[in-house]
Motif scaffolding. Structure first.
Motif, PDB file in Angstrom:
ATOM      1  N   UNK A   1       0.818  -1.210   0.000  1.00 34.39           N
ATOM      2  CA  UNK A   1       0.000   0.000   0.000  1.00 34.39           C
ATOM      3  C   UNK A   1       0.856   1.266   0.000  1.00 34.39           C
ATOM      4  N   UNK A   2       2.055   1.172   0.549  1.00 36.21           N
ATOM      5  CA  UNK A   2       2.975   2.310   0.461  1.00 36.21           C
ATOM      6  C   UNK A   2       3.317   2.584  -0.998  1.00 36.21           C
ATOM      7  N   UNK A   3       3.573   1.520  -1.760  1.00 40.62           N
ATOM      8  CA  UNK A   3       3.853   1.676  -3.181  1.00 40.62           C
ATOM      9  C   UNK A   3       2.630   2.247  -3.896  1.00 40.62           C
ATOM     10  N   UNK A   4       1.449   1.755  -3.555  1.00 43.68           N
ATOM     11  CA  UNK A   4       0.227   2.253  -4.200  1.00 43.68           C
ATOM     12  C   UNK A   4       0.027   3.738  -3.929  1.00 43.68           C
ATOM     13  N   UNK A   5       0.280   4.176  -2.688  1.00 43.49           N
ATOM     14  CA  UNK A   5       0.133   5.598  -2.373  1.00 43.49           C
ATOM     15  C   UNK A   5       1.243   6.421  -2.986  1.00 43.49           C
ATOM     16  N   UNK A   6       2.403   5.803  -3.240  1.00 40.86           N
ATOM     17  CA  UNK A   6       3.478   6.522  -3.928  1.00 40.86           C
ATOM     18  C   UNK A   6       3.078   6.795  -5.380  1.00 40.86           C
ATOM     19  N   UNK A   7       2.449   5.818  -6.014  1.00 44.16           N
ATOM     20  CA  UNK A   7       2.019   5.984  -7.401  1.00 44.16           C
ATOM     21  C   UNK A   7       0.841   6.945  -7.495  1.00 44.16           C
ATOM     22  N   UNK A   8      -0.076   6.819  -6.562  1.00 46.39           N
ATOM     23  CA  UNK A   8      -1.244   7.704  -6.536  1.00 46.39           C
ATOM     24  C   UNK A   8      -1.403   8.277  -5.128  1.00 46.39           C
ATOM     25  N   UNK A   9      -0.721   9.361  -4.833  1.00 50.68           N
ATOM     26  CA  UNK A   9      -0.731   9.913  -3.464  1.00 50.68           C
ATOM     27  C   UNK A   9      -2.120  10.331  -2.987  1.00 50.68           C
ATOM     28  N   UNK A  10      -3.007  10.706  -3.886  1.00 52.36           N
ATOM     29  CA  UNK A  10      -4.313  11.229  -3.486  1.00 52.36           C
ATOM     30  C   UNK A  10      -5.430  10.191  -3.583  1.00 52.36           C
ATOM     31  N   UNK A  11      -5.079   8.969  -3.869  1.00 50.87           N
ATOM     32  CA  UNK A  11      -6.105   7.937  -3.991  1.00 50.87           C
ATOM     33  C   UNK A  11      -6.615   7.524  -2.606  1.00 50.87           C
ATOM     34  N   UNK A  12      -7.915   7.729  -2.376  1.00 55.36           N
ATOM     35  CA  UNK A  12      -8.503   7.469  -1.057  1.00 55.36           C
ATOM     36  C   UNK A  12      -8.475   5.979  -0.714  1.00 55.36           C
ATOM     37  N   UNK A  13      -8.709   5.149  -1.687  1.00 58.77           N
ATOM     38  CA  UNK A  13      -8.710   3.702  -1.437  1.00 58.77           C
ATOM     39  C   UNK A  13      -7.320   3.222  -1.024  1.00 58.77           C
ATOM     40  N   UNK A  14      -6.308   3.764  -1.694  1.00 54.53           N
ATOM     41  CA  UNK A  14      -4.933   3.378  -1.342  1.00 54.53           C
ATOM     42  C   UNK A  14      -4.575   3.871   0.054  1.00 54.53           C
ATOM     43  N   UNK A  15      -4.972   5.090   0.385  1.00 56.67           N
ATOM     44  CA  UNK A  15      -4.685   5.629   1.720  1.00 56.67           C
ATOM     45  C   UNK A  15      -5.409   4.824   2.794  1.00 56.67           C
ATOM     46  N   UNK A  16      -6.658   4.455   2.495  1.00 58.44           N
ATOM     47  CA  UNK A  16      -7.406   3.629   3.452  1.00 58.44           C
ATOM     48  C   UNK A  16      -6.739   2.264   3.609  1.00 58.44           C
ATOM     49  N   UNK A  17      -6.264   1.700   2.497  1.00 61.54           N
ATOM     50  CA  UNK A  17      -5.565   0.414   2.575  1.00 61.54           C
ATOM     51  C   UNK A  17      -4.309   0.504   3.404  1.00 61.54           C
ATOM     52  N   UNK A  18      -3.558   1.578   3.259  1.00 63.44           N
ATOM     53  CA  UNK A  18      -2.332   1.757   4.046  1.00 63.44           C
ATOM     54  C   UNK A  18      -2.669   1.894   5.528  1.00 63.44           C
ATOM     55  N   UNK A  19      -3.744   2.635   5.817  1.00 63.47           N
ATOM     56  CA  UNK A  19      -4.167   2.785   7.216  1.00 63.47           C
ATOM     57  C   UNK A  19      -4.529   1.425   7.814  1.00 63.47           C
ATOM     58  N   UNK A  20      -5.221   0.596   7.022  1.00 55.69           N
ATOM     59  CA  UNK A  20      -5.559  -0.753   7.497  1.00 55.69           C
ATOM     60  C   UNK A  20      -4.295  -1.578   7.712  1.00 55.69           C
ATOM     61  N   UNK A  21      -3.390  -1.500   6.761  1.00 57.04           N
ATOM     62  CA  UNK A  21      -2.161  -2.299   6.850  1.00 57.04           C
ATOM     63  C   UNK A  21      -1.363  -1.932   8.095  1.00 57.04           C
ATOM     64  N   UNK A  22      -1.367  -0.665   8.466  1.00 60.97           N
ATOM     65  CA  UNK A  22      -0.560  -0.205   9.597  1.00 60.97           C
ATOM     66  C   UNK A  22      -1.088  -0.684  10.943  1.00 60.97           C
ATOM     67  N   UNK A  23      -2.342  -1.158  10.985  1.00 62.41           N
ATOM     68  CA  UNK A  23      -2.886  -1.674  12.256  1.00 62.41           C
ATOM     69  C   UNK A  23      -3.037  -3.186  12.236  1.00 62.41           C
ATOM     70  N   UNK A  24      -2.541  -3.834  11.192  1.00 57.86           N
ATOM     71  CA  UNK A  24      -2.731  -5.274  11.069  1.00 57.86           C
ATOM     72  C   UNK A  24      -2.015  -6.057  12.174  1.00 57.86           C
ATOM     73  N   UNK A  25      -0.906  -5.534  12.675  1.00 57.46           N
ATOM     74  CA  UNK A  25      -0.228  -6.234  13.777  1.00 57.46           C
ATOM     75  C   UNK A  25      -1.160  -6.367  14.981  1.00 57.46           C
ATOM     76  N   UNK A  26      -1.901  -5.303  15.285  1.00 56.23           N
ATOM     77  CA  UNK A  26      -2.851  -5.348  16.403  1.00 56.23           C
ATOM     78  C   UNK A  26      -4.015  -6.284  16.082  1.00 56.23           C
ATOM     79  N   UNK A  27      -4.473  -6.226  14.845  1.00 57.46           N
ATOM     80  CA  UNK A  27      -5.578  -7.110  14.443  1.00 57.46           C
ATOM     81  C   UNK A  27      -5.157  -8.573  14.556  1.00 57.46           C
TER      82      UNK A  27
END
Length: 518
Positions: free
Chosen positions: A207-233
């Motif tokens: 998702x970091x790569x996806x946001x690098x390619x499209x910094x303003x893409x809401x779906x990619x940003x949401x995916x990165x936010x999800x990925x960053x909490x996956x350790x807790x999940x």
């Protein structure tokens, strides 16, 4: 290069010319060459140098390639040259004269190169914003190298090959921009798959790569936010799994719900929650069924049926629960039938026929096919009816004064005498009714007293007239006396003669005067 003919003509017409025509006479020609031999040699050498400078030097000396700013300025100068409406070429201060055709070709080449360069810079900027170095560094370098090669060719004034290199680089940049969409979609897919596979860091990377390619893409940003909490999940999911292994489903559900609070889109958590809920359902169902069968063994059929209904509510339509309910209901019915039959039999032994009839009827309502209940209802209904009639006559002996009732009582007494089996109650009732019948025929002495002024009438007997005392014998029953006298208010006396009464005295006379006039 100087034309000799022109030189001769100029000499002849120019009055200031130093040369004398006599020098060209045949007699003086050899003397003149001898005198000017040195000058002619120098002149020839200068002529060779001039020719070399004009024709050979431009082919061997290349001007330095301009940078981006100088290239723009050169393009502007060429445009000015092209727009000068065919003005004569101007001699360069540092180079030879250029022909209009060559100037036009150079201007055209520069213009085309500038247009391609503008597109190259635009595509390069787009790719830089997409952080192309993260996903296509080698391809980007190849395209950049092609652009640089075009620069080299341009500096060498090989404009055709230079344009080809620029065009190749442009096509490669455009291909990379198209590839960016594929890289973005792949990164999004990889991120989602990594989350499913509980690979938290891989998800973050994707998702970091996806946001690098499209910094303003809401779906990619949401995916990165999800990925960053996956350790807790993942921590909550693992805790839930441990609880499941211990069959602690409620505790496992708590962890799963916490995981969904962190990541409401977690398909894995949602699937595990579904499995845990199913496990809880199965556990509750098994518990209810087990408790129901336990009550069955204890013959607590109502409680068993209640537990089985609870199980059916947990799993609607479950055949096992429905069969268990039927079994419990049948056993409850049979138990109730047996209980009512037992009670009915006990009431029969106690000659409580009404209660016995009610118990048989209750059993018959539960299952009308049971023969014992049918026979019991018929038997107890007849005995209950006889018991009721006997008791009514015993309790109301005055009814026997009625001849019809008396005859009916005699028949009833005969019916009671034929009843078998016999108990103490019917024996007692039979005796009591016989006594009531005997006493119903014994007259009772009645003494009537009056004032000899009152006219007395005894209903069912007749008029007795006026008297002080009057004695008569009457059968047991209810009677009514009426007294009347002129000027006095009538009187009425009702009395009852119970069987076995020795004598009864009754006073009947009119004492209250009626007021006359006003």
């Amino acid at each position: 290069m100087t034309d000799p003919q022109n030189t001769q003509e100029n000499t002849a017409t120019d009055p200031n010319n130093k040369w004398d025509d006599s020098e060209f006479h045949p007699g003086h020609q050899s003397n003149w060459f001898q005198q000017h031999k040195l000058e002619m040699g120098l002149f020839a050498g200068l002529l060779v140098v001039l020719l070399a400078v004009v024709f050979w030097l431009p082919k061997t000396v290349h001007p330095p390639a301009p940078d981006q700013d100088t290239f723009t300025q050169a393009n502007s100068d060429a445009s000015e040259t092209e727009n000068s409406q065919g003005a004569a070429p101007v001699k360069s201060q540092t180079g030879p004269l250029e022909s209009p055709w060559q100037d036009a070709q150079i201007a055209k080449a520069r213009r085309e190169a500038q247009e391609i360069l503008a597109k190259l810079l635009d595509k390069q900027t787009t790719l830089d914003k997409m952080q192309v170095d993260l996903w296509a560094a080698e391809s980007f370098k190849t395209a950049s190298d092609n652009a640089a090669n075009g620069d080299e060719l341009y500096r060498a004034r090989e404009f055709g090959p230079a344009l080809e290199s620029y065009q190749t680089a442009l096509q490669q940049f455009e291909a990379l921009i198209e590839q960016a969409e594929q890289e973005f979609q792949q990164a999004m897919s990889d991120g989602a798959q990594a989350i499913i596979e509980q690979q938290a860091q891989d998800a973050v990377d994707a998702y970091t790569l996806a946001t690098a390619i499209r910094p303003n893409n809401e779906e990619a940003k949401a995916g990165l936010a999800r990925a960053q909490i996956q350790d807790q999940v993942i921590e909550q999911l693992e805790a839930a799994e441990n609880q499941v292994l211990q069959s602690q489903y409620q505790q496992a559900k708590v962890h799963i719900e916490k995981a969904l609070e962190l990541d409401s889109e977690s398909q894995l958590a949602a699937a595990k929650l579904k499995d845990i809920n199913q496990a809880i359902t199965e556990d509750n169902f098994a518990s209810a069924m087990g408790q129901g069968y336990s009550y069955l063994q204890q013959k607590q059929y109502s409680k068993a049926a209640a537990e089985f209904r609870k199980a059916l509510k947990i799993k609607p339509g479950n055949a096992t629960a429905q069969d268990a309910i039927t079994q419990a209901s049948n056993q409850l019915t049979q138990n109730s039938i047996q209980r009512n039959l037992s009670q009915a039999e006990q009431y029969e032994r106690e000659e409580q026929w009404q209660q016995a009839l009610a118990s048989y009827q209750a059993a018959q309502q539960l299952d009308s096919s049971v023969v014992a209940t049918k026979i019991g209802v018929l038997r107890t209904r007849a005995r209950a009816d006889l018991d009721k009639k006997l008791q009514n006559l015993i309790d109301q002996p005055l009814r026997l004064a009625d001849p019809a009732v008396y005859r009916s009582a005699q028949q009833l007494l005969a019916d009671a005498a034929s009843v078998k089996p016999r108990g103490p109650r019917i024996e007692q009732q039979q005796q009591q009714l016989q006594q009531a019948l005997n006493k119903a025929l014994d007259p009772v002495a009645v003494l009537l007293r009056s004032d000899n002024e009152t006219n007395v009438t005894l209903y069912k007997v007749g008029k007795l007239g006026n008297f002080k005392e009057h004695t008569l014998e009457l059968k047991p029953g209810r009677y009514t006396l009426v007294g009347s006298r002129n000027g006095y208010r009538d009187v009425r006396e009702e009395f009852t003669l119970q069987p076995g009464t020795n004598r009864k005295t009754i006073v009947i006379q009119c004492d209250e005067k009626i007021a006359m006039g006003g």
